[in-house]
Each structure stands twice: as structure tokens, then as C-alpha cells.
Design an enzyme around this catalytic site. Sequence first.
Site, PDB file in Angstrom:
ATOM      1  N   SER A 102       8.566 -11.856  -9.486  1.00 24.67           N
ATOM      2  CA  SER A 102       9.798 -11.841  -8.691  1.00 24.67           C
ATOM      3  C   SER A 102      10.982 -11.647  -9.635  1.00 24.67           C
ATOM      4  O   SER A 102      11.121 -12.395 -10.616  1.00 24.67           O
ATOM      5  CB  SER A 102       9.945 -13.161  -7.944  1.00 24.67           C
ATOM      6  OG  SER A 102      11.134 -13.153  -7.189  1.00 24.67           O
ATOM      7  N   LYS A 131       8.712  -7.540  -7.322  1.00 26.41           N
ATOM      8  CA  LYS A 131       9.490  -7.944  -6.132  1.00 26.41           C
ATOM      9  C   LYS A 131      10.944  -8.061  -6.552  1.00 26.41           C
ATOM     10  O   LYS A 131      11.248  -8.785  -7.506  1.00 26.41           O
ATOM     11  CB  LYS A 131       8.964  -9.276  -5.608  1.00 26.41           C
ATOM     12  CG  LYS A 131       9.864  -9.976  -4.589  1.00 26.41           C
ATOM     13  CD  LYS A 131       9.127 -11.124  -3.915  1.00 26.41           C
ATOM     14  CE  LYS A 131       9.892 -12.424  -4.035  1.00 26.41           C
ATOM     15  NZ  LYS A 131       9.240 -13.513  -3.261  1.00 26.41           N
ATOM     16  N   LEU A 132      11.806  -7.363  -5.849  1.00 22.90           N
ATOM     17  CA  LEU A 132      13.232  -7.421  -6.166  1.00 22.90           C
ATOM     18  C   LEU A 132      13.943  -8.280  -5.127  1.00 22.90           C
ATOM     19  O   LEU A 132      13.785  -8.057  -3.913  1.00 22.90           O
ATOM     20  CB  LEU A 132      13.850  -6.011  -6.145  1.00 22.90           C
ATOM     21  CG  LEU A 132      13.251  -4.946  -7.073  1.00 22.90           C
ATOM     22  CD1 LEU A 132      14.013  -3.624  -6.884  1.00 22.90           C
ATOM     23  CD2 LEU A 132      13.275  -5.396  -8.529  1.00 22.90           C
ATOM     24  N   LYS A 133      14.706  -9.241  -5.581  1.00 18.49           N
ATOM     25  CA  LYS A 133      15.577  -9.982  -4.682  1.00 18.49           C
ATOM     26  C   LYS A 133      16.710  -9.057  -4.262  1.00 18.49           C
ATOM     27  O   LYS A 133      17.263  -8.335  -5.108  1.00 18.49           O
ATOM     28  CB  LYS A 133      16.164 -11.200  -5.400  1.00 18.49           C
ATOM     29  CG  LYS A 133      15.134 -12.273  -5.698  1.00 18.49           C
ATOM     30  CD  LYS A 133      14.658 -12.905  -4.422  1.00 18.49           C
ATOM     31  CE  LYS A 133      13.704 -14.030  -4.714  1.00 18.49           C
ATOM     32  NZ  LYS A 133      13.276 -14.705  -3.484  1.00 18.49           N
ATOM     33  N   ASP A 152      12.856  -8.863  -1.295  1.00 14.99           N
ATOM     34  CA  ASP A 152      12.939 -10.166  -0.637  1.00 14.99           C
ATOM     35  C   ASP A 152      14.412 -10.491  -0.402  1.00 14.99           C
ATOM     36  O   ASP A 152      15.194 -10.576  -1.345  1.00 14.99           O
ATOM     37  CB  ASP A 152      12.309 -11.243  -1.528  1.00 14.99           C
ATOM     38  CG  ASP A 152      12.328 -12.611  -0.861  1.00 14.99           C
ATOM     39  OD1 ASP A 152      11.855 -13.575  -1.493  1.00 14.99           O
ATOM     40  OD2 ASP A 152      12.793 -12.716   0.297  1.00 14.99           O
ATOM     41  N   ASN A 205      15.519 -13.174   1.562  1.00 15.44           N
ATOM     42  CA  ASN A 205      15.788 -14.596   1.826  1.00 15.44           C
ATOM     43  C   ASN A 205      16.835 -14.788   2.937  1.00 15.44           C
ATOM     44  O   ASN A 205      17.847 -15.480   2.735  1.00 15.44           O
ATOM     45  CB  ASN A 205      16.250 -15.310   0.550  1.00 15.44           C
ATOM     46  CG  ASN A 205      15.140 -15.470  -0.465  1.00 15.44           C
ATOM     47  OD1 ASN A 205      15.178 -14.852  -1.505  1.00 15.44           O
ATOM     48  ND2 ASN A 205      14.146 -16.291  -0.163  1.00 15.44           N
ATOM     49  N   GLU A 240      10.721  -8.593   2.744  1.00 16.05           N
ATOM     50  CA  GLU A 240      10.428  -9.999   3.005  1.00 16.05           C
ATOM     51  C   GLU A 240      11.640 -10.713   3.591  1.00 16.05           C
ATOM     52  O   GLU A 240      12.743 -10.629   3.040  1.00 16.05           O
ATOM     53  CB  GLU A 240       9.985 -10.686   1.713  1.00 16.05           C
ATOM     54  CG  GLU A 240       9.500 -12.100   1.866  1.00 16.05           C
ATOM     55  CD  GLU A 240       9.098 -12.727   0.541  1.00 16.05           C
ATOM     56  OE1 GLU A 240       9.086 -12.029  -0.497  1.00 16.05           O
ATOM     57  OE2 GLU A 240       8.827 -13.936   0.537  1.00 16.05           O
ATOM     58  N   ASP A 285       8.437 -15.219   5.388  1.00 16.02           N
ATOM     59  CA  ASP A 285       8.288 -16.311   4.414  1.00 16.02           C
ATOM     60  C   ASP A 285       8.842 -17.577   5.076  1.00 16.02           C
ATOM     61  O   ASP A 285       8.105 -18.338   5.696  1.00 16.02           O
ATOM     62  CB  ASP A 285       9.042 -15.929   3.135  1.00 16.02           C
ATOM     63  CG  ASP A 285       9.208 -17.073   2.128  1.00 16.02           C
ATOM     64  OD1 ASP A 285       9.767 -16.830   1.053  1.00 16.02           O
ATOM     65  OD2 ASP A 285       8.805 -18.211   2.429  1.00 16.02           O
ATOM     66  N   LYS A 323       3.128 -20.022   1.391  1.00 16.67           N
ATOM     67  CA  LYS A 323       3.540 -20.998   0.381  1.00 16.67           C
ATOM     68  C   LYS A 323       3.107 -22.375   0.879  1.00 16.67           C
ATOM     69  O   LYS A 323       3.635 -22.868   1.885  1.00 16.67           O
ATOM     70  CB  LYS A 323       5.062 -21.019   0.208  1.00 16.67           C
ATOM     71  CG  LYS A 323       5.666 -19.792  -0.418  1.00 16.67           C
ATOM     72  CD  LYS A 323       7.186 -19.953  -0.452  1.00 16.67           C
ATOM     73  CE  LYS A 323       7.855 -18.752  -1.085  1.00 16.67           C
ATOM     74  NZ  LYS A 323       9.318 -18.871  -0.982  1.00 16.67           N
ATOM     75  N   GLY A 343       5.707 -18.073  -4.255  1.00 16.28           N
ATOM     76  CA  GLY A 343       5.927 -19.034  -5.345  1.00 16.28           C
ATOM     77  C   GLY A 343       7.263 -19.728  -5.181  1.00 16.28           C
ATOM     78  O   GLY A 343       8.168 -19.213  -4.527  1.00 16.28           O
TER      79      GLY A 343
END
Length: 368
Positions: free
Chosen positions: A135, A161-163, A189, A191, A214, A239, A263, A291
Amino acid sequence: MKLTGVELRRIRMPLVAPFRTSFGTENDRDVLLIRVVAEQAEGWGECVAMSDPLYSSEYVDAAADVLTRFLVPALTALPRLDATAVAPALAKFKGHRMAKAALETAILDAELREQGRTLARELGAVHERVPCGVSVGIMDSIPELLDAVDGYLAEGYLRIKLKIQPGWDVEPVRAVRERFGDDVLLQVDANTAYTVGDARHLARLDPFGLLLIEQPLDEEDILGHAHLAKTVRTPICLDESIVSARAAADAIKLGACEIVNIKPGRVGGYLEAKRIHDVCAANGVPVWAGGMLETGLGRAANVALAALPGFTLPGDTSASGRYYRTDITEPFVLDDGHLSVPTGPGIGVAPLPDRLAEVTTASQWLTL
Ligand SMILES: O=C(O)CCC(=O)N[C@@H](C(=O)O)c1ccccc1
């Protein structure tokens, strides 16, 4: 199993570099560990709650409080204690899934150590090593991002994985694709940083062949994700929304996701995580192991979970060195892009006493 005592151990672990997401930046981890002492064995669990309630409503101080005042006392009242009795005994307390997960994991670890069985075997693992992704946080510039990705690919990570967040999404993805090509497994991702009104903007990610997007929307916006899936071609992965096997079944049925990030801390433990795996497998939905910047304790258990058959995408099961200069267990080291599933009883690892002492900030013994 007869518990003789429970220790709540607080540790502080500096991160090797700041880790920035759409909801904040982590510079170090204030981690709550649980050690349960039974007559024949002891077991460890790691609470993945962050210091502040920004990923979810849970946070470390609240987890320590709810464990001390409600969760641990509820277990001492049980006539027979084993891992399968934990969730039913704690169900009357609403939420606090990360705190519950840590306690259940410690009980499960002790029980399996007593029986000489591995967590991997208990969960139904079919692999001896798992492919690993990494990540990558939000960075100050595209060149800095490309250097970080270059380093991780050189280390052998099999998936990036790129935020992302509004203002840092299409350009970083385009830059990574242009620099590293179309063959690199790449996902993003958010969030929960977007709204369903951003659908057309998020569809601009479709040309880049991402594995998934994500959790683009709020964790409670299940129908919003289903609507988004009609505009965005890239598969939606959830997620934060998937807090239980029931939530997974509902989200899949409503067309809100095609992939699920599992998770164990988010869902209340490894036994519920296994049930989510089974629900997804029954619906042909691939899963991968998420994670939460775990130490080697949580990392060991996550790698065991990631070895189940439905975990067909590389997870955020990175090496210890991705986050910590020195782990509290023997470090997990990437080998040809994979981590080996621990073979010892229980979660298969334990804290190194000297290392644990170095990072300990508090210890509380709960007599039962
Ligand atoms: O590799 C890891 O352990 C971290 C993976 C990761 O990106 N975790 C994210 C997430 O939203 O999934 C996260 C970061 C910080 C805090 C909570 C969650």
C-alpha cells in the site's frame, strides 16, 4: 480453557516513513496488544484500532476501556471458554469489533498452542506462502510517488495499491502506468473520500486497467456503491463497509461490490473473517487480505488467513520492513514477492521479549 489472567500491553512503534491516507497521516502506531494466560498456554492478539477514530469509530483508548470494563469480565463468567464461545459471549456489547477481534485472537492463539495446531490449518489454509502487495500512501509529488513505487517493485511486491483522494487520483495513476507499464497489478483505495456525485470523475480511472477501486464512498452508502458500479467499469471493492458475513452477503446481493477486502480486526476476528471468505466464495467474489499496519503478531495471523483458497488477489500483507525498522517478532521478509505462512502452533509467532520491552509504554494486568 481456564484463563488465569489477561494483560493489556500498550506499545509505540515508529513508522519508517509517514503513511498518508485520505483521512490523515500516521507517523507512528500506538498499538494495544492482548496476552491471555491460561493453565496450559498463553496467547497473543493485536488490536488494529488507530489512535484516533478516523478509519472507523474505534480508537485505541476506547478499545482498552471496553476490554477492561466489559469484554474481559464477560469471558470470566463463562462456564467453558474456547475461541468459538467468545463472539457469542460478547455479542450483547454493540460494536467494538477491533477490541473483540483482539481478544478472540488471543484466546484462539492460546487454544491452538495448547493443541499444537496452526491457525492456518484451523482456518482452512491451502497454501504455504502468499503473494504480497503493498500500500502506497498519498505523496507530496508525482516524482516522490514514482520513486516509492519503483522501490517497492524492486523489492519484489506483486501488486501496488495507491491511496487516492479528490485531487490526487487520475494523475498519480496515469503517471504510474506511464512509468511502469500496463502489466503491473495496480489498484486504488479511496477510504470513503468520494460521493456518488463523483461517479463520472471516478470513471476516468477506467482506461488504466485497475484491478479495483477500493471503498470510494462512505462505509454506510451501500446503494451508492451499487449505483456507482453502473457508471464505473473498474470493479468496486469494499473495505470499511464489510463489517460481517451478513454485510458481505447484503453488499454482494445489492451489486455494491465485486471484490472484498477482508480485515479480521474490522469484522470481529479471524472466525468471522473465515465466514466472510466462505460467503464470498459461495458468490464467486474474490477476496484479499487487508492490512492495518500490524506488527508481526497481526501480520502472522493475516498471512495465515491469506492462504485460504478464496484469497486470489495479492493482499496488503507486506514485509515487516514496509512499516517498521524493527518488528516486535522475527521480521516477515519478502521472498520472491511472497511471505511464508507461519508453521508454529497458534499464530506461529510471539513477541521477542527484549524488543517488546523496548517499545512498551504501558502494561495492565486484569485479574479474573
Ligand atoms: O499494509 C498495511 O498494513 C496497510 C494497508 C492499508 O493501506 N491500510 C489502510 C486501509 O485503509 O486499508 C489503512 C491505513 C491506515 C489506517 C487504517 C487503514
